[in-house]
Scaffold this motif. Structure first.
Motif, PDB file in Angstrom:
ATOM      1  N   TYR A   1     -10.824 -31.415 -47.336  1.00  0.00           N
ATOM      2  CA  TYR A   1     -10.538 -30.432 -46.173  1.00  0.00           C
ATOM      3  C   TYR A   1     -10.959 -31.017 -44.928  1.00  0.00           C
ATOM      4  N   THR A   2     -12.016 -31.763 -45.088  1.00  0.00           N
ATOM      5  CA  THR A   2     -12.573 -32.452 -43.816  1.00  0.00           C
ATOM      6  C   THR A   2     -11.585 -33.596 -43.286  1.00  0.00           C
ATOM      7  N   GLN A   3     -11.190 -34.320 -44.157  1.00  0.00           N
ATOM      8  CA  GLN A   3     -10.336 -35.347 -43.743  1.00  0.00           C
ATOM      9  C   GLN A   3      -8.919 -34.800 -43.119  1.00  0.00           C
ATOM     10  N   LEU A   4      -8.552 -33.657 -43.805  1.00  0.00           N
ATOM     11  CA  LEU A   4      -7.195 -33.227 -43.334  1.00  0.00           C
ATOM     12  C   LEU A   4      -7.487 -32.404 -41.981  1.00  0.00           C
ATOM     13  N   THR A   5      -8.690 -32.078 -41.585  1.00  0.00           N
ATOM     14  CA  THR A   5      -8.985 -31.586 -40.250  1.00  0.00           C
ATOM     15  C   THR A   5      -8.472 -32.416 -38.900  1.00  0.00           C
ATOM     16  N   PHE A   6      -8.673 -33.817 -39.362  1.00  0.00           N
ATOM     17  CA  PHE A   6      -8.164 -34.976 -38.584  1.00  0.00           C
ATOM     18  C   PHE A   6      -6.913 -34.728 -38.081  1.00  0.00           C
ATOM     19  N   LEU A   7      -6.053 -34.046 -38.819  1.00  0.00           N
ATOM     20  CA  LEU A   7      -4.627 -33.876 -38.363  1.00  0.00           C
ATOM     21  C   LEU A   7      -4.591 -33.031 -37.159  1.00  0.00           C
ATOM     22  N   SER A   8      -5.327 -31.906 -37.203  1.00  0.00           N
ATOM     23  CA  SER A   8      -5.380 -31.029 -36.028  1.00  0.00           C
ATOM     24  C   SER A   8      -6.045 -31.647 -34.875  1.00  0.00           C
ATOM     25  N   ILE A   9      -7.225 -32.628 -35.362  1.00  0.00           N
ATOM     26  CA  ILE A   9      -8.046 -33.165 -34.010  1.00  0.00           C
ATOM     27  C   ILE A   9      -7.101 -34.286 -33.625  1.00  0.00           C
TER      28      ILE A   9
ATOM     29  N   MET B   1       1.176 -29.229 -29.754  1.00  0.00           N
ATOM     30  CA  MET B   1       1.340 -30.720 -29.532  1.00  0.00           C
ATOM     31  C   MET B   1       3.021 -30.886 -29.361  1.00  0.00           C
ATOM     32  N   PHE B   2       3.611 -30.330 -30.442  1.00  0.00           N
ATOM     33  CA  PHE B   2       5.213 -30.799 -30.192  1.00  0.00           C
ATOM     34  C   PHE B   2       5.688 -29.772 -29.277  1.00  0.00           C
ATOM     35  N   ILE B   3       5.110 -28.759 -28.695  1.00  0.00           N
ATOM     36  CA  ILE B   3       5.906 -27.885 -27.741  1.00  0.00           C
ATOM     37  C   ILE B   3       5.548 -28.604 -26.351  1.00  0.00           C
ATOM     38  N   ILE B   4       4.257 -29.223 -26.172  1.00  0.00           N
ATOM     39  CA  ILE B   4       3.899 -29.921 -24.882  1.00  0.00           C
ATOM     40  C   ILE B   4       4.783 -31.223 -24.839  1.00  0.00           C
ATOM     41  N   LEU B   5       4.844 -31.764 -26.135  1.00  0.00           N
ATOM     42  CA  LEU B   5       5.708 -33.117 -25.900  1.00  0.00           C
ATOM     43  C   LEU B   5       7.321 -32.669 -25.571  1.00  0.00           C
TER      44      LEU B   5
ATOM     45  N   PHE C   1      -5.744 -34.272 -29.313  1.00  0.00           N
ATOM     46  CA  PHE C   1      -5.967 -35.255 -28.325  1.00  0.00           C
ATOM     47  C   PHE C   1      -4.677 -35.713 -27.506  1.00  0.00           C
ATOM     48  N   ILE C   2      -3.332 -35.764 -28.752  1.00  0.00           N
ATOM     49  CA  ILE C   2      -2.243 -36.001 -28.067  1.00  0.00           C
ATOM     50  C   ILE C   2      -1.701 -35.249 -27.034  1.00  0.00           C
ATOM     51  N   THR C   3      -2.026 -33.764 -27.246  1.00  0.00           N
ATOM     52  CA  THR C   3      -1.666 -32.584 -26.482  1.00  0.00           C
ATOM     53  C   THR C   3      -2.307 -32.973 -25.086  1.00  0.00           C
TER      54      THR C   3
ATOM     55  N   PHE D   1      -1.554 -36.994 -18.349  1.00  0.00           N
ATOM     56  CA  PHE D   1      -0.676 -37.938 -17.460  1.00  0.00           C
ATOM     57  C   PHE D   1       0.515 -37.298 -16.846  1.00  0.00           C
ATOM     58  N   TRP D   2       0.820 -36.011 -17.601  1.00  0.00           N
ATOM     59  CA  TRP D   2       1.898 -35.244 -16.896  1.00  0.00           C
ATOM     60  C   TRP D   2       1.475 -34.417 -15.601  1.00  0.00           C
ATOM     61  N   ILE D   3       0.446 -33.933 -15.641  1.00  0.00           N
ATOM     62  CA  ILE D   3      -0.129 -33.213 -14.510  1.00  0.00           C
ATOM     63  C   ILE D   3      -0.517 -34.294 -13.407  1.00  0.00           C
ATOM     64  N   ARG D   4      -0.866 -35.384 -13.688  1.00  0.00           N
ATOM     65  CA  ARG D   4      -1.317 -36.151 -12.640  1.00  0.00           C
ATOM     66  C   ARG D   4       0.065 -36.872 -12.011  1.00  0.00           C
ATOM     67  N   SER D   5       1.040 -36.802 -12.778  1.00  0.00           N
ATOM     68  CA  SER D   5       2.350 -37.391 -11.837  1.00  0.00           C
ATOM     69  C   SER D   5       2.848 -36.340 -10.986  1.00  0.00           C
ATOM     70  N   PHE D   6       2.315 -35.120 -10.902  1.00  0.00           N
ATOM     71  CA  PHE D   6       2.494 -33.848  -9.922  1.00  0.00           C
ATOM     72  C   PHE D   6       1.535 -33.923  -9.026  1.00  0.00           C
ATOM     73  N   TYR D   7       0.304 -33.863  -9.143  1.00  0.00           N
ATOM     74  CA  TYR D   7      -0.993 -33.900  -8.318  1.00  0.00           C
ATOM     75  C   TYR D   7      -1.965 -35.056  -8.496  1.00  0.00           C
ATOM     76  N   SER D   8      -3.026 -34.813  -8.090  1.00  0.00           N
ATOM     77  CA  SER D   8      -4.060 -35.857  -8.122  1.00  0.00           C
ATOM     78  C   SER D   8      -4.758 -35.901  -9.500  1.00  0.00           C
ATOM     79  N   GLU D   9      -5.543 -37.216  -9.846  1.00  0.00           N
ATOM     80  CA  GLU D   9      -6.038 -37.581 -10.896  1.00  0.00           C
ATOM     81  C   GLU D   9      -7.244 -36.351 -11.188  1.00  0.00           C
ATOM     82  N   LYS D  10      -7.832 -36.087 -10.046  1.00  0.00           N
ATOM     83  CA  LYS D  10      -9.131 -35.010 -10.113  1.00  0.00           C
ATOM     84  C   LYS D  10      -8.584 -33.592 -10.746  1.00  0.00           C
ATOM     85  N   THR D  11      -7.283 -33.253 -10.164  1.00  0.00           N
ATOM     86  CA  THR D  11      -6.584 -32.138 -10.794  1.00  0.00           C
ATOM     87  C   THR D  11      -6.124 -32.153 -12.179  1.00  0.00           C
ATOM     88  N   ALA D  12      -5.563 -33.353 -12.413  1.00  0.00           N
ATOM     89  CA  ALA D  12      -5.312 -33.385 -13.879  1.00  0.00           C
ATOM     90  C   ALA D  12      -6.486 -33.279 -14.811  1.00  0.00           C
TER      91      ALA D  12
END
Length: 203
Positions: free
Chosen positions: A80-88, A139-143, A92-94, A100-111
């Motif tokens: 179970y612990t190993q499979l939790t890494f799928l969610s983790i 994750m797939f929705i954001i992607l 992180f990808i999300t 990077f998406w928000i930074r392309s619109f605004y500043s790095e601080k805002t991102a």
């Protein structure tokens, strides 16, 4: 780097702990993990994803999640612990894509601020520590939305956006509510007269 290290720590510290009772009114977080992963268990124990006595096969209804879960098992081992890494990993990808998406619109601080609001959100963190389909679906929705945005530069990204949207639907049917935004955005984009110009430019 420090921010994402903090994201990692709040997700992995005492990762084997049970989810808090306050996370849901249902018993889903305590039972659904076994339901979604039974085909992976079948593969590990018997060598086959599908058994003749299975009433429901996630291999058919949710092939994306089952495939990724099996890949995690092959890399980290069964547990179970190993499979939790799928969610983790999905979280992180999300967070990375959002940054990077928000930074392309605004500043790095805002991102950084925007990603922090999600990265340290209590319910999001708790679901990232559970073996459920919600985190990979998000994750797939954001992607899908990010690749749709990138489709303005090259039409190939639009194709990848559709693939990500399909994966999100396979992971969780509720994704349809969010992914409808892609359709409406594309419709408005075409109504604005930019659609044909973009397609002509790509080809």
């Amino acid at each position: 780097a420090v921010l994402f290290l903090s994201f990692f720590l709040v997700r992995v510290v005492d990762i084997g702990a049970d989810p808090p009772l306050s996370i849901s009114w249902s018993i889903g977080p305590w039972l659904d993990s076994n339901f979604y992963l039974k085909n992976v268990h079948n593969k590990i124990v018997t060598g086959h994803f599908i058994l003749s006595k299975d009433a429901d096969n996630q291999t058919y209804s949710n092939p994306v999640y089952v495939s990724f879960a099996y890949l995690v098992v092959k890399i980290f081992g069964m547990g179970y612990t190993q499979l939790t890494f799928l969610s983790i990993i999905s979280s992180f990808i999300t967070l990375g894509v959002l940054f990077f998406w928000i930074r392309s619109f605004y500043s790095e601080k805002t991102a950084l601020l925007s990603v922090s609001l999600l990265g340290f959100n209590y319910f999001y963190v708790m679901y990232n520590r559970i073996v459920l389909v919600e985190t990979p679906a998000i994750m797939f929705i954001i992607l899908s939305l990010f690749l749709f945005f990138m489709g303005r530069k090259h039409i190939g990204f639009s194709l990848l956006s559709g693939i990500a949207a399909t994966c999100a639907l396979f992971c969780r049917s509720f994704s349809a509510m969010f992914l409808s935004a892609v359709f409406h955005a594309y419709l408005l984009y075409c109504i604005g007269g930019k659609c044909k110009k973009t397609v002509k430019k790509q080809f």
